[in-house]
Design an enzyme around this catalytic site. Structure first.
Site, PDB file in Angstrom:
ATOM      1  N   GLU A  77       0.994  14.485  10.494  1.00 56.79           N
ATOM      2  CA  GLU A  77       0.470  13.765   9.325  1.00 56.79           C
ATOM      3  C   GLU A  77      -1.057  13.709   9.368  1.00 56.79           C
ATOM      4  O   GLU A  77      -1.734  13.832   8.353  1.00 56.79           O
ATOM      5  CB  GLU A  77       1.036  12.349   9.284  1.00 56.79           C
ATOM      6  CG  GLU A  77       2.512  12.311   8.928  1.00 56.79           C
ATOM      7  CD  GLU A  77       3.139  10.956   9.206  1.00 56.79           C
ATOM      8  OE1 GLU A  77       4.320  10.933   9.555  1.00 56.79           O
ATOM      9  OE2 GLU A  77       2.436   9.931   9.098  1.00 56.79           O
ATOM     10  N   PHE A 134       0.834  -1.220   0.000  1.00 59.44           N
ATOM     11  CA  PHE A 134       0.000   0.000   0.000  1.00 59.44           C
ATOM     12  C   PHE A 134       0.863   1.263   0.000  1.00 59.44           C
ATOM     13  O   PHE A 134       0.470   2.285   0.570  1.00 59.44           O
ATOM     14  CB  PHE A 134      -0.924   0.061   1.233  1.00 59.44           C
ATOM     15  CG  PHE A 134      -1.866  -1.100   1.400  1.00 59.44           C
ATOM     16  CD1 PHE A 134      -2.307  -1.833   0.315  1.00 59.44           C
ATOM     17  CD2 PHE A 134      -2.351  -1.436   2.670  1.00 59.44           C
ATOM     18  CE1 PHE A 134      -3.192  -2.894   0.487  1.00 59.44           C
ATOM     19  CE2 PHE A 134      -3.241  -2.490   2.843  1.00 59.44           C
ATOM     20  CZ  PHE A 134      -3.659  -3.227   1.755  1.00 59.44           C
ATOM     21  N   GLY A 184     -28.497   9.609 -10.116  1.00 64.20           N
ATOM     22  CA  GLY A 184     -27.580   8.786 -10.925  1.00 64.20           C
ATOM     23  C   GLY A 184     -26.297   9.518 -11.276  1.00 64.20           C
ATOM     24  O   GLY A 184     -25.235   8.890 -11.417  1.00 64.20           O
TER      25      GLY A 184
HETATM   26  C1  LIG Z   1      -4.782   4.629  -0.451  1.00 66.55           C
HETATM   27  C2  LIG Z   1      -3.848   4.164   0.623  1.00 66.55           C
HETATM   28  C3  LIG Z   1      -2.570   4.713   0.713  1.00 66.55           C
HETATM   29  C4  LIG Z   1      -1.683   4.284   1.698  1.00 66.55           C
HETATM   30  N1  LIG Z   1      -0.395   4.792   1.706  1.00 66.55           N
HETATM   31  C5  LIG Z   1       0.510   4.280   2.587  1.00 66.55           C
HETATM   32  C6  LIG Z   1       1.891   4.690   2.561  1.00 66.55           C
HETATM   33  O1  LIG Z   1       2.293   5.549   1.771  1.00 66.55           O
HETATM   34  N2  LIG Z   1       2.751   4.084   3.423  1.00 66.55           N
HETATM   35  C7  LIG Z   1       2.361   3.143   4.307  1.00 66.55           C
HETATM   36  O2  LIG Z   1       3.196   2.648   5.050  1.00 66.55           O
HETATM   37  N3  LIG Z   1       1.070   2.729   4.369  1.00 66.55           N
HETATM   38  C8  LIG Z   1       0.140   3.257   3.531  1.00 66.55           C
HETATM   39  N4  LIG Z   1      -1.182   2.835   3.578  1.00 66.55           N
HETATM   40  C9  LIG Z   1      -1.554   1.797   4.529  1.00 66.55           C
HETATM   41  C10 LIG Z   1      -2.438   2.301   5.662  1.00 66.55           C
HETATM   42  O3  LIG Z   1      -1.704   3.094   6.543  1.00 66.55           O
HETATM   43  C11 LIG Z   1      -3.037   1.045   6.333  1.00 66.55           C
HETATM   44  O4  LIG Z   1      -3.943   0.490   5.390  1.00 66.55           O
HETATM   45  C12 LIG Z   1      -3.734   1.352   7.636  1.00 66.55           C
HETATM   46  O5  LIG Z   1      -2.812   1.738   8.623  1.00 66.55           O
HETATM   47  C13 LIG Z   1      -4.530   0.128   8.161  1.00 66.55           C
HETATM   48  O6  LIG Z   1      -3.717  -1.010   8.160  1.00 66.55           O
HETATM   49  P1  LIG Z   1      -4.252  -2.372   7.462  1.00 66.55           P
HETATM   50  O7  LIG Z   1      -4.715  -2.002   6.090  1.00 66.55           O
HETATM   51  O8  LIG Z   1      -3.208  -3.408   7.576  1.00 66.55           O
HETATM   52  O9  LIG Z   1      -5.521  -2.783   8.278  1.00 66.55           O
HETATM   53  P2  LIG Z   1      -5.565  -3.693   9.622  1.00 66.55           P
HETATM   54  O10 LIG Z   1      -4.479  -3.294  10.528  1.00 66.55           O
HETATM   55  O11 LIG Z   1      -5.673  -5.112   9.211  1.00 66.55           O
HETATM   56  O12 LIG Z   1      -6.937  -3.227  10.247  1.00 66.55           O
HETATM   57  C14 LIG Z   1      -8.183  -3.524   9.624  1.00 66.55           C
HETATM   58  C15 LIG Z   1      -9.288  -2.818  10.378  1.00 66.55           C
HETATM   59  O13 LIG Z   1      -9.338  -3.343  11.693  1.00 66.55           O
HETATM   60  C16 LIG Z   1      -9.770  -2.357  12.588  1.00 66.55           C
HETATM   61  N5  LIG Z   1      -8.760  -2.154  13.636  1.00 66.55           N
HETATM   62  C17 LIG Z   1      -7.415  -2.215  13.515  1.00 66.55           C
HETATM   63  N6  LIG Z   1      -6.820  -1.941  14.687  1.00 66.55           N
HETATM   64  C18 LIG Z   1      -7.808  -1.675  15.566  1.00 66.55           C
HETATM   65  C19 LIG Z   1      -7.836  -1.304  16.950  1.00 66.55           C
HETATM   66  N7  LIG Z   1      -6.704  -1.118  17.653  1.00 66.55           N
HETATM   67  N8  LIG Z   1      -9.045  -1.122  17.530  1.00 66.55           N
HETATM   68  C20 LIG Z   1     -10.193  -1.312  16.823  1.00 66.55           C
HETATM   69  N9  LIG Z   1     -10.223  -1.644  15.537  1.00 66.55           N
HETATM   70  C21 LIG Z   1      -9.059  -1.831  14.911  1.00 66.55           C
HETATM   71  C22 LIG Z   1      -9.970  -1.082  11.764  1.00 66.55           C
HETATM   72  O14 LIG Z   1     -11.320  -0.971  11.378  1.00 66.55           O
HETATM   73  C23 LIG Z   1      -9.113  -1.322  10.549  1.00 66.55           C
HETATM   74  O15 LIG Z   1      -9.532  -0.578   9.419  1.00 66.55           O
HETATM   75  C24 LIG Z   1      -2.091   3.295   2.622  1.00 66.55           C
HETATM   76  C25 LIG Z   1      -3.383   2.765   2.542  1.00 66.55           C
HETATM   77  C26 LIG Z   1      -4.257   3.191   1.564  1.00 66.55           C
HETATM   78  C27 LIG Z   1      -5.635   2.590   1.512  1.00 66.55           C
END
Ligand SMILES: Cc1cc2nc3c(=O)[nH]c(=O)nc-3n(C[C@H](O)[C@H](O)[C@H](O)COP(=O)(O)OP(=O)(O)OC[C@H]3O[C@@H](n4cnc5c(N)ncnc54)[C@H](O)[C@@H]3O)c2cc1C
Length: 380
Positions: A245, A159, A343
């Site tokens: 950020e 990501f 739409g």
């Molecule tokens: C368009 C886009 C750009 C991005 N750009 C970058 C980038 O440049 N660099 C980078 O390093 N990352 C980037 N990311 C990653 C982003 O930071 C992560 O997707 C985000 O931190 C969530 O991590 P995950 O996707 O692994 O979800 P997970 O950690 O698997 O979490 C899934 C869901 O579980 C729930 N959850 C998680 N933890 C908790 C908690 N403690 N309490 C309650 N609920 C919880 C939340 O609903 C969460 O959405 C990007 C993501 C997107 C979609």
């Protein structure tokens, strides 16, 4: 909206705002369709953005930056959001990675990396997230092992914004596997190092021109001088930077909601139905009144924290509140305004549809909003 902002922005900020607005409208908007098709922005635009002073606005002038304060950062972020463009990850480049180097870099590191970044000759990316660890950053598995005068980095990231274009990647690694958050360090990795590979461009729901990609590090050897700050302090550094950020995301969300509200009003007042316009239905007027109130509340809150940050007083919890409130408020507004468009709200040539797909991710990236709630609740 016309909330008084003169006590936040000076004349030099407003001049930069005009430059940014012109640049995004005239130099970026016309390229959006091409970027969407190619799946990334072109490097020429980065060079032009650098030449216009729109990259790394807060980096000191001696390293090629704008020498500005966070007010300069804010006007660029706001104009980027207002314009509706998506693709070049200027925010990650200028407002996420560059501040780490300014704050933690040695003189040699700053001279090596910042001038090219400020000019747009080199593009930054921030690689924290991994396939197995996103929210739970302490559990990352990419590791950097000291071998002589070098560190050897192995692992994968996903990501990553600017992933395809990036020349310099700030990579979050474990330097002590047993120490959890206290075993994390930061490294800058040049993309021409042996063992570094970019994966596929990820197909997202929105932002087709943002080159979000997977990155692979297969025993990538970097000199120890590529470590940023002190060994095993990376998690602390990240926690210190995250408030800014998140404020950056909040600034973008607040402007997005205001801009979409203006555009939606214009649309509703001319769209005919049942011998009047959609605007004339009481339901429409009530919904729009709610969105106006939400937009005002969001603006007030975000500006409050913007002022705090200009005085270097923004806390981690406040950064989390700003991000949580602004992105939830924006998202609710977007969903309601899609509905009011009928739409046409589902057709990508309309700004509201574009925002619907481009901005959904703001509740996830920069820390999922549930993580924000957890952070806030921990202090209560
Ligand atoms: C368009 C886009 C750009 C991005 N750009 C970058 C980038 O440049 N660099 C980078 O390093 N990352 C980037 N990311 C990653 C982003 O930071 C992560 O997707 C985000 O931190 C969530 O991590 P995950 O996707 O692994 O979800 P997970 O950690 O698997 O979490 C899934 C869901 O579980 C729930 N959850 C998680 N933890 C908790 C908690 N403690 N309490 C309650 N609920 C919880 C939340 O609903 C969460 O959405 C990007 C993501 C997107 C979609």
């Amino acid at each position: 909206m016309n909330i008084e902002r003169d006590n936040i922005f000076r004349e030099d900020h407003q001049l930069l705002r005009e430059t940014a607005r012109r640049f995004f409208e005239q130099e970026c908007m016309p390229k959006q369709a091409q970027w969407d098709e190619e799946g990334k922005s072109d490097r020429e635009t980065w060079l032009r953005a650098g030449a216009a002073g729109l990259l790394c606005a807060s980096v000191p002038e001696e390293y090629g930056g704008g020498g500005g304060d966070f007010g300069h950062v804010a006007v660029i972020v706001e104009e980027f959001s207002r314009s509706g463009i998506s693709g070049p990850g200027f925010g990650v480049h200028s407002d996420v990675v560059a501040p780490y180097i300014v704050r933690l870099g040695t003189e040699q590191q700053k001279r090596a990396w910042l001038p090219d970044a400020c000019a747009g000759r080199k593009i930054f990316a921030m690689a924290m997230t991994e396939p197995g660890a996103g929210s739970d950053l302490q559990s990352i598995r990419a590791r950097a092992t000291l071998d002589g005068d070098d560190y050897v980095i192995s692992g994968s990231k996903t990501f990553i914004t600017n992933g395809l274009n990036a020349d310099l990647i700030l990579v979050v690694c474990k330097t002590d596997l047993a120490a959890g958050a206290k075993g994390i360090s930061l490294f800058v990795v040049e993309s021409d190092r042996a063992g570094f590979r970019r994966g596929r461009k990820l197909h997202k729901v929105g932002q087709p021109a943002a080159d979000t990609a997977e990155l692979f590090f297969d025993e990538v050897r970097v000199p120890a001088e590529n470590m940023l700050g002190e060994e095993n302090q990376g998690f602390t550094y990240m926690m210190q930077e995250l408030a800014q950020e998140r404020l950056v995301i909040a600034l973008g969300a607040a402007v997005k909601l205001e801009t979409l509200l203006e555009q939606t009003l214009e649309y509703l007042k001319q769209r005919p139905a049942f011998g009047k316009t959609i605007w004339d239905f009481q339901n429409t007027r009530f919904k729009i009144a709610d969105i106006k109130a939400q937009a005002l509340a969001t603006r007030t809150l975000v500006d409050h924290y913007l002022r705090a940050h200009l005085q270097r007083k923004l806390t981690r919890e406040e950064g989390a509140v700003a991000k949580l409130f602004s992105t939830e408020s924006m998202w609710k507004g977007i969903d309601d305004m899609v509905q009011l468009h009928g739409g046409y709200g589902y057709m990508l040539e309309y700004p509201i549809a574009r925002a619907f797909v481009d901005w959904r991710a703001a509740r996830i990236y920069g820390g999922a909003n549930e993580v924000m709630r957890d952070l806030i609740a921990r202090k209560l």
